[in-house]
Write a protein that holds these residues in place. Sequence first.
Motif, mmCIF file in Angstrom:
data_model
loop_
_atom_site.group_PDB
_atom_site.id
_atom_site.type_symbol
_atom_site.label_atom_id
_atom_site.label_comp_id
_atom_site.label_asym_id
_atom_site.label_seq_id
_atom_site.Cartn_x
_atom_site.Cartn_y
_atom_site.Cartn_z
ATOM 1 N N ALA A 145 0.834 -1.204 0.000
ATOM 2 C CA ALA A 145 0.000 0.000 0.000
ATOM 3 C C ALA A 145 0.871 1.258 0.000
ATOM 4 N N LYS A 146 1.929 1.238 0.779
ATOM 5 C CA LYS A 146 2.847 2.384 0.836
ATOM 6 C C LYS A 146 3.487 2.633 -0.532
ATOM 7 N N ALA A 147 3.938 1.556 -1.172
ATOM 8 C CA ALA A 147 4.553 1.693 -2.499
ATOM 9 C C ALA A 147 3.533 2.179 -3.527
ATOM 10 N N GLU B 163 6.620 -4.224 -10.402
ATOM 11 C CA GLU B 163 6.989 -3.411 -9.244
ATOM 12 C C GLU B 163 6.389 -3.987 -7.962
ATOM 13 N N GLY B 164 5.131 -4.433 -8.059
ATOM 14 C CA GLY B 164 4.496 -5.055 -6.904
ATOM 15 C C GLY B 164 5.225 -6.316 -6.476
ATOM 16 N N LYS B 165 5.628 -7.118 -7.425
ATOM 17 C CA LYS B 165 6.361 -8.352 -7.109
ATOM 18 C C LYS B 165 7.732 -8.040 -6.514
ATOM 19 N N ARG B 166 8.327 -6.940 -6.960
ATOM 20 C CA ARG B 166 9.611 -6.543 -6.385
ATOM 21 C C ARG B 166 9.434 -6.187 -4.910
ATOM 22 N N VAL B 167 8.354 -5.481 -4.610
ATOM 23 C CA VAL B 167 8.069 -5.116 -3.216
ATOM 24 C C VAL B 167 7.829 -6.371 -2.383
ATOM 25 N N GLU C 139 2.991 5.861 -3.216
ATOM 26 C CA GLU C 139 4.120 6.617 -3.763
ATOM 27 C C GLU C 139 4.014 6.750 -5.281
ATOM 28 N N HIS C 140 3.480 5.720 -5.936
ATOM 29 C CA HIS C 140 3.294 5.759 -7.382
ATOM 30 C C HIS C 140 2.009 6.505 -7.774
ATOM 31 N N ALA D 106 -9.446 -2.234 -8.461
ATOM 32 C CA ALA D 106 -8.813 -2.952 -9.572
ATOM 33 C C ALA D 106 -7.422 -2.391 -9.864
ATOM 34 N N ARG D 107 -7.271 -1.078 -9.749
ATOM 35 C CA ARG D 107 -5.959 -0.485 -9.998
ATOM 36 C C ARG D 107 -4.946 -0.909 -8.938
ATOM 37 N N PHE D 108 -5.389 -0.985 -7.696
ATOM 38 C CA PHE D 108 -4.481 -1.435 -6.635
ATOM 39 C C PHE D 108 -4.064 -2.885 -6.868
ATOM 40 N N LEU D 109 -5.012 -3.743 -7.236
ATOM 41 C CA LEU D 109 -4.700 -5.150 -7.497
ATOM 42 C C LEU D 109 -3.753 -5.295 -8.682
ATOM 43 N N GLU D 110 -3.947 -4.455 -9.677
ATOM 44 C CA GLU D 110 -3.053 -4.484 -10.843
ATOM 45 C C GLU D 110 -1.627 -4.141 -10.435
#
Length: 288
Positions: free
Chosen positions: A59-61, A274-278, A64-65, A264-268
Amino acid sequence: MKTGHSTVVKREVLRRFAVHQAFGLALGCTIAAAAYGQTAERVLIDGSTGVTPLIATLAKAYREHNPGATVEIGKGMGTKARMKALTEGRIDIAMASHGLVADELVRQGMAVQEIAKVAVVFGVNSTVPVRVLAENQICDIYSGRLANWKELGGPDLAVAPRTRPDTEVDAEVVRQQVSCLAQLQMPEAVRVMPKSGDMARELAGTAGAIGMTTATVVEQSQARIKPLALNGIEASADNVRSGAYKLTRDSFLVTKATPAPAVARFLEFVRSPEGKRVISANGAVPLD
Protein backbone atom coordinates in the motif's frame (compact mmCIF):
# COMPACT_ATOMS: atom_id res chain seq x y z
CA MET A 1 -33.39 61.93 -16.22
CA LYS A 2 -29.92 61.41 -17.58
CA THR A 3 -28.58 60.99 -14.07
CA GLY A 4 -31.30 58.43 -13.25
CA HIS A 5 -30.70 56.54 -16.51
CA SER A 6 -26.96 56.45 -15.83
CA THR A 7 -27.60 55.02 -12.36
CA VAL A 8 -29.85 52.26 -13.77
CA VAL A 9 -27.24 51.34 -16.36
CA LYS A 10 -24.51 51.13 -13.72
CA ARG A 11 -26.69 48.91 -11.55
CA GLU A 12 -27.36 46.56 -14.48
CA VAL A 13 -23.65 46.37 -15.30
CA LEU A 14 -22.82 45.55 -11.69
CA ARG A 15 -25.59 42.93 -11.54
CA ARG A 16 -24.32 41.22 -14.69
CA PHE A 17 -20.76 41.34 -13.37
CA ALA A 18 -21.90 39.69 -10.13
CA VAL A 19 -23.76 36.99 -12.05
CA HIS A 20 -20.72 36.28 -14.22
CA GLN A 21 -18.50 36.15 -11.11
CA ALA A 22 -20.86 33.71 -9.37
CA PHE A 23 -21.08 31.55 -12.49
CA GLY A 24 -17.32 31.57 -12.85
CA LEU A 25 -16.86 30.56 -9.22
CA ALA A 26 -19.43 27.76 -9.52
CA LEU A 27 -17.84 26.53 -12.73
CA GLY A 28 -14.41 26.60 -11.09
CA CYS A 29 -15.67 24.55 -8.16
CA THR A 30 -17.31 22.05 -10.51
CA ILE A 31 -14.11 21.64 -12.52
CA ALA A 32 -12.04 21.28 -9.35
CA ALA A 33 -14.45 18.68 -7.96
CA ALA A 34 -14.36 16.75 -11.23
CA ALA A 35 -10.58 16.82 -11.28
CA TYR A 36 -10.42 15.63 -7.67
CA GLY A 37 -12.84 12.81 -8.47
CA GLN A 38 -10.62 11.68 -11.30
CA THR A 39 -7.46 11.46 -9.19
CA ALA A 40 -8.66 10.66 -5.66
CA GLU A 41 -8.95 6.97 -4.83
CA ARG A 42 -9.85 5.30 -1.55
CA VAL A 43 -9.38 1.61 -0.91
CA LEU A 44 -10.31 0.05 2.44
CA ILE A 45 -8.57 -3.20 3.43
CA ASP A 46 -8.94 -5.38 6.53
CA GLY A 47 -8.69 -9.00 7.62
CA SER A 48 -5.85 -11.32 8.58
CA THR A 49 -3.25 -9.55 10.73
CA GLY A 50 -0.69 -12.07 9.51
CA VAL A 51 -1.03 -10.73 5.97
CA THR A 52 -1.06 -7.08 7.10
CA PRO A 53 2.72 -6.43 7.17
CA LEU A 54 3.08 -7.38 3.50
CA ILE A 55 -0.02 -5.51 2.32
CA ALA A 56 0.95 -2.42 4.33
CA THR A 57 4.23 -2.23 2.43
CA LEU A 58 2.48 -2.74 -0.90
CA ALA A 59 0.00 0.00 0.00
CA LYS A 60 2.85 2.38 0.84
CA ALA A 61 4.55 1.69 -2.50
CA TYR A 62 1.25 2.10 -4.35
CA ARG A 63 0.63 5.51 -2.74
CA GLU A 64 4.12 6.62 -3.76
CA HIS A 65 3.29 5.76 -7.38
CA ASN A 66 -0.23 7.25 -7.11
CA PRO A 67 -0.15 10.34 -4.86
CA GLY A 68 -3.92 10.83 -5.22
CA ALA A 69 -4.70 7.39 -3.80
CA THR A 70 -5.66 6.57 -0.23
CA VAL A 71 -5.25 2.98 0.97
CA GLU A 72 -6.46 2.38 4.52
CA ILE A 73 -5.72 -0.83 6.41
CA GLY A 74 -7.77 -1.84 9.44
CA LYS A 75 -6.67 -3.39 12.71
CA GLY A 76 -7.72 -6.94 11.83
CA MET A 77 -10.89 -9.02 11.48
CA GLY A 78 -11.73 -12.67 11.95
CA THR A 79 -12.77 -14.84 9.01
CA LYS A 80 -16.54 -14.33 9.30
CA ALA A 81 -16.27 -10.65 10.17
CA ARG A 82 -14.02 -9.80 7.22
CA MET A 83 -16.25 -11.56 4.67
CA LYS A 84 -19.37 -9.94 6.13
CA ALA A 85 -17.70 -6.53 5.92
CA LEU A 86 -16.71 -7.21 2.30
CA THR A 87 -20.22 -8.35 1.37
CA GLU A 88 -21.78 -5.28 3.01
CA GLY A 89 -19.33 -2.92 1.31
CA ARG A 90 -17.68 -1.70 4.52
CA ILE A 91 -14.30 -2.80 3.14
CA ASP A 92 -13.08 -3.21 -0.44
CA ILE A 93 -10.51 -5.97 0.08
CA ALA A 94 -10.34 -8.75 2.65
CA MET A 95 -6.92 -10.13 3.53
CA ALA A 96 -6.93 -13.88 4.12
CA SER A 97 -4.51 -16.76 4.50
CA HIS A 98 -4.33 -20.45 5.39
CA GLY A 99 -7.44 -22.59 4.96
CA LEU A 100 -9.36 -20.33 2.59
CA VAL A 101 -11.81 -22.20 0.29
CA ALA A 102 -11.61 -20.23 -2.94
CA ASP A 103 -14.33 -22.12 -4.85
CA GLU A 104 -16.88 -21.45 -2.13
CA LEU A 105 -16.10 -17.74 -2.11
CA VAL A 106 -16.38 -17.57 -5.90
CA ARG A 107 -19.86 -19.13 -5.66
CA GLN A 108 -20.74 -16.33 -3.23
CA GLY A 109 -19.80 -13.70 -5.79
CA MET A 110 -16.26 -13.05 -4.66
CA ALA A 111 -12.94 -13.03 -6.49
CA VAL A 112 -9.87 -14.57 -4.86
CA GLN A 113 -6.28 -13.75 -5.73
CA GLU A 114 -3.31 -15.48 -4.17
CA ILE A 115 -0.46 -12.99 -4.30
CA ALA A 116 2.37 -14.63 -2.34
CA LYS A 117 3.67 -17.45 -0.20
CA VAL A 118 5.38 -16.50 3.04
CA ALA A 119 7.64 -18.64 5.20
CA VAL A 120 6.55 -19.12 8.80
CA VAL A 121 9.71 -19.10 10.89
CA PHE A 122 10.86 -19.36 14.46
CA GLY A 123 12.31 -15.92 15.02
CA VAL A 124 14.64 -14.98 17.85
CA ASN A 125 15.67 -11.68 19.39
CA SER A 126 18.96 -10.31 18.09
CA THR A 127 20.57 -11.12 21.47
CA VAL A 128 20.40 -14.83 20.54
CA PRO A 129 23.35 -15.97 18.37
CA VAL A 130 21.87 -19.41 17.63
CA ARG A 131 20.86 -19.72 13.96
CA VAL A 132 19.82 -23.37 13.53
CA LEU A 133 17.57 -25.60 15.64
CA ALA A 134 16.24 -29.11 15.15
CA GLU A 135 12.57 -29.93 15.70
CA ASN A 136 13.26 -31.73 18.97
CA GLN A 137 15.10 -28.68 20.30
CA ILE A 138 12.13 -26.47 19.42
CA CYS A 139 9.85 -28.84 21.33
CA ASP A 140 12.23 -28.89 24.32
CA ILE A 141 11.98 -25.10 24.43
CA TYR A 142 8.18 -25.04 24.26
CA SER A 143 7.76 -27.86 26.78
CA GLY A 144 10.02 -26.04 29.27
CA ARG A 145 12.74 -28.70 29.29
CA LEU A 146 15.22 -26.25 27.77
CA ALA A 147 15.27 -22.90 29.55
CA ASN A 148 18.63 -21.26 28.85
CA TRP A 149 20.33 -20.49 25.54
CA LYS A 150 23.70 -21.65 26.89
CA GLU A 151 22.36 -25.22 26.57
CA LEU A 152 22.28 -24.62 22.81
CA GLY A 153 25.69 -22.99 22.53
CA GLY A 154 24.47 -19.47 23.16
CA PRO A 155 25.06 -17.05 26.04
CA ASP A 156 23.87 -17.49 29.62
CA LEU A 157 20.48 -16.03 28.80
CA ALA A 158 17.01 -17.24 29.74
CA VAL A 159 14.85 -18.50 26.89
CA ALA A 160 11.66 -16.42 26.58
CA PRO A 161 9.26 -18.58 24.52
CA ARG A 162 6.28 -16.93 22.81
CA THR A 163 3.46 -18.44 20.78
CA ARG A 164 0.34 -17.42 18.85
CA PRO A 165 -3.19 -18.64 19.67
CA ASP A 166 -3.78 -22.15 18.32
CA THR A 167 -6.54 -20.81 16.05
CA GLU A 168 -4.13 -18.44 14.29
CA VAL A 169 -2.36 -19.38 11.07
CA ASP A 170 1.26 -19.23 12.27
CA ALA A 171 0.48 -21.59 15.16
CA GLU A 172 -1.55 -23.90 12.91
CA VAL A 173 1.29 -24.16 10.39
CA VAL A 174 3.87 -24.85 13.09
CA ARG A 175 1.78 -27.52 14.83
CA GLN A 176 1.00 -29.23 11.51
CA GLN A 177 4.59 -29.33 10.29
CA VAL A 178 6.56 -29.87 13.52
CA SER A 179 5.23 -33.23 14.65
CA CYS A 180 6.36 -33.03 18.28
CA LEU A 181 4.39 -29.79 18.68
CA ALA A 182 1.14 -31.22 17.31
CA GLN A 183 -0.33 -32.20 20.69
CA LEU A 184 2.02 -30.37 23.03
CA GLN A 185 0.33 -28.63 25.94
CA MET A 186 2.46 -25.57 26.42
CA PRO A 187 3.16 -24.50 30.01
CA GLU A 188 2.06 -21.13 31.41
CA ALA A 189 5.59 -19.81 30.97
CA VAL A 190 4.97 -19.73 27.21
CA ARG A 191 3.27 -16.37 26.67
CA VAL A 192 0.56 -16.11 24.02
CA MET A 193 0.74 -13.17 21.60
CA PRO A 194 -2.81 -12.44 20.33
CA LYS A 195 -1.81 -10.70 17.08
CA SER A 196 1.12 -10.89 14.71
CA GLY A 197 2.08 -7.32 15.61
CA ASP A 198 2.24 -8.30 19.28
CA MET A 199 4.61 -11.14 18.41
CA ALA A 200 6.77 -8.86 16.27
CA ARG A 201 7.14 -6.31 19.06
CA GLU A 202 7.88 -9.01 21.64
CA LEU A 203 10.56 -10.69 19.53
CA ALA A 204 12.18 -7.37 18.64
CA GLY A 205 12.19 -6.03 22.18
CA THR A 206 12.72 -8.99 24.55
CA ALA A 207 16.18 -10.42 25.15
CA GLY A 208 16.23 -14.19 24.67
CA ALA A 209 12.80 -14.29 23.01
CA ILE A 210 11.76 -16.96 20.50
CA GLY A 211 8.42 -17.27 18.72
CA MET A 212 6.68 -18.13 15.47
CA THR A 213 6.36 -15.28 12.99
CA THR A 214 6.85 -14.73 9.26
CA ALA A 215 9.80 -14.00 7.04
CA THR A 216 8.12 -10.69 6.18
CA VAL A 217 8.13 -9.58 9.82
CA VAL A 218 11.78 -10.64 10.11
CA GLU A 219 12.71 -8.67 6.99
CA GLN A 220 10.92 -5.56 8.26
CA SER A 221 12.45 -5.77 11.75
CA GLN A 222 15.72 -4.08 10.73
CA ALA A 223 17.79 -6.98 12.12
CA ARG A 224 16.11 -6.90 15.54
CA ILE A 225 14.65 -10.35 14.79
CA LYS A 226 16.66 -13.23 13.31
CA PRO A 227 15.16 -16.30 11.61
CA LEU A 228 16.16 -19.82 12.62
CA ALA A 229 16.86 -22.52 10.05
CA LEU A 230 14.80 -25.59 10.95
CA ASN A 231 16.57 -28.96 10.72
CA GLY A 232 19.29 -27.19 8.75
CA ILE A 233 16.90 -25.85 6.09
CA GLU A 234 16.69 -22.08 5.73
CA ALA A 235 13.46 -20.28 4.89
CA SER A 236 14.89 -18.89 1.64
CA ALA A 237 12.77 -17.99 -1.38
CA ASP A 238 14.24 -20.91 -3.34
CA ASN A 239 13.45 -23.36 -0.53
CA VAL A 240 9.91 -22.02 -0.26
CA ARG A 241 9.37 -22.34 -4.03
CA SER A 242 10.78 -25.87 -4.17
CA GLY A 243 8.91 -27.04 -1.07
CA ALA A 244 12.12 -27.92 0.76
CA TYR A 245 11.05 -25.50 3.49
CA LYS A 246 7.58 -26.66 4.48
CA LEU A 247 6.40 -24.07 6.99
CA THR A 248 4.57 -21.63 4.73
CA ARG A 249 1.37 -19.65 4.69
CA ASP A 250 -0.53 -18.19 1.73
CA SER A 251 -1.48 -14.56 1.23
CA PHE A 252 -4.84 -13.92 -0.44
CA LEU A 253 -6.74 -10.78 -1.38
CA VAL A 254 -10.50 -11.26 -1.67
CA THR A 255 -12.76 -8.75 -3.42
CA LYS A 256 -16.19 -8.64 -4.95
CA ALA A 257 -16.32 -10.37 -8.35
CA THR A 258 -16.31 -6.98 -10.09
CA PRO A 259 -14.26 -4.63 -7.92
CA ALA A 260 -14.49 -0.86 -8.15
CA PRO A 261 -11.97 0.80 -10.51
CA ALA A 262 -9.81 2.07 -7.62
CA VAL A 263 -9.63 -1.45 -6.18
CA ALA A 264 -8.81 -2.95 -9.57
CA ARG A 265 -5.96 -0.48 -10.00
CA PHE A 266 -4.48 -1.43 -6.64
CA LEU A 267 -4.70 -5.15 -7.50
CA GLU A 268 -3.05 -4.48 -10.84
CA PHE A 269 -0.16 -2.82 -9.03
CA VAL A 270 0.19 -5.77 -6.66
CA ARG A 271 0.50 -8.13 -9.65
CA SER A 272 2.85 -5.83 -11.58
CA PRO A 273 6.64 -6.28 -11.75
CA GLU A 274 6.99 -3.41 -9.24
CA GLY A 275 4.50 -5.05 -6.90
CA LYS A 276 6.36 -8.35 -7.11
CA ARG A 277 9.61 -6.54 -6.38
CA VAL A 278 8.07 -5.12 -3.22
CA ILE A 279 6.81 -8.58 -2.22
CA SER A 280 10.25 -10.12 -2.69
CA ALA A 281 11.98 -7.27 -0.85
CA ASN A 282 9.77 -8.01 2.15
CA GLY A 283 10.71 -11.65 2.58
CA ALA A 284 7.77 -13.17 0.67
CA VAL A 285 7.63 -15.15 -2.57
CA PRO A 286 5.44 -13.57 -5.27
CA LEU A 287 3.27 -15.82 -7.41
CA ASP A 288 3.24 -15.68 -11.21
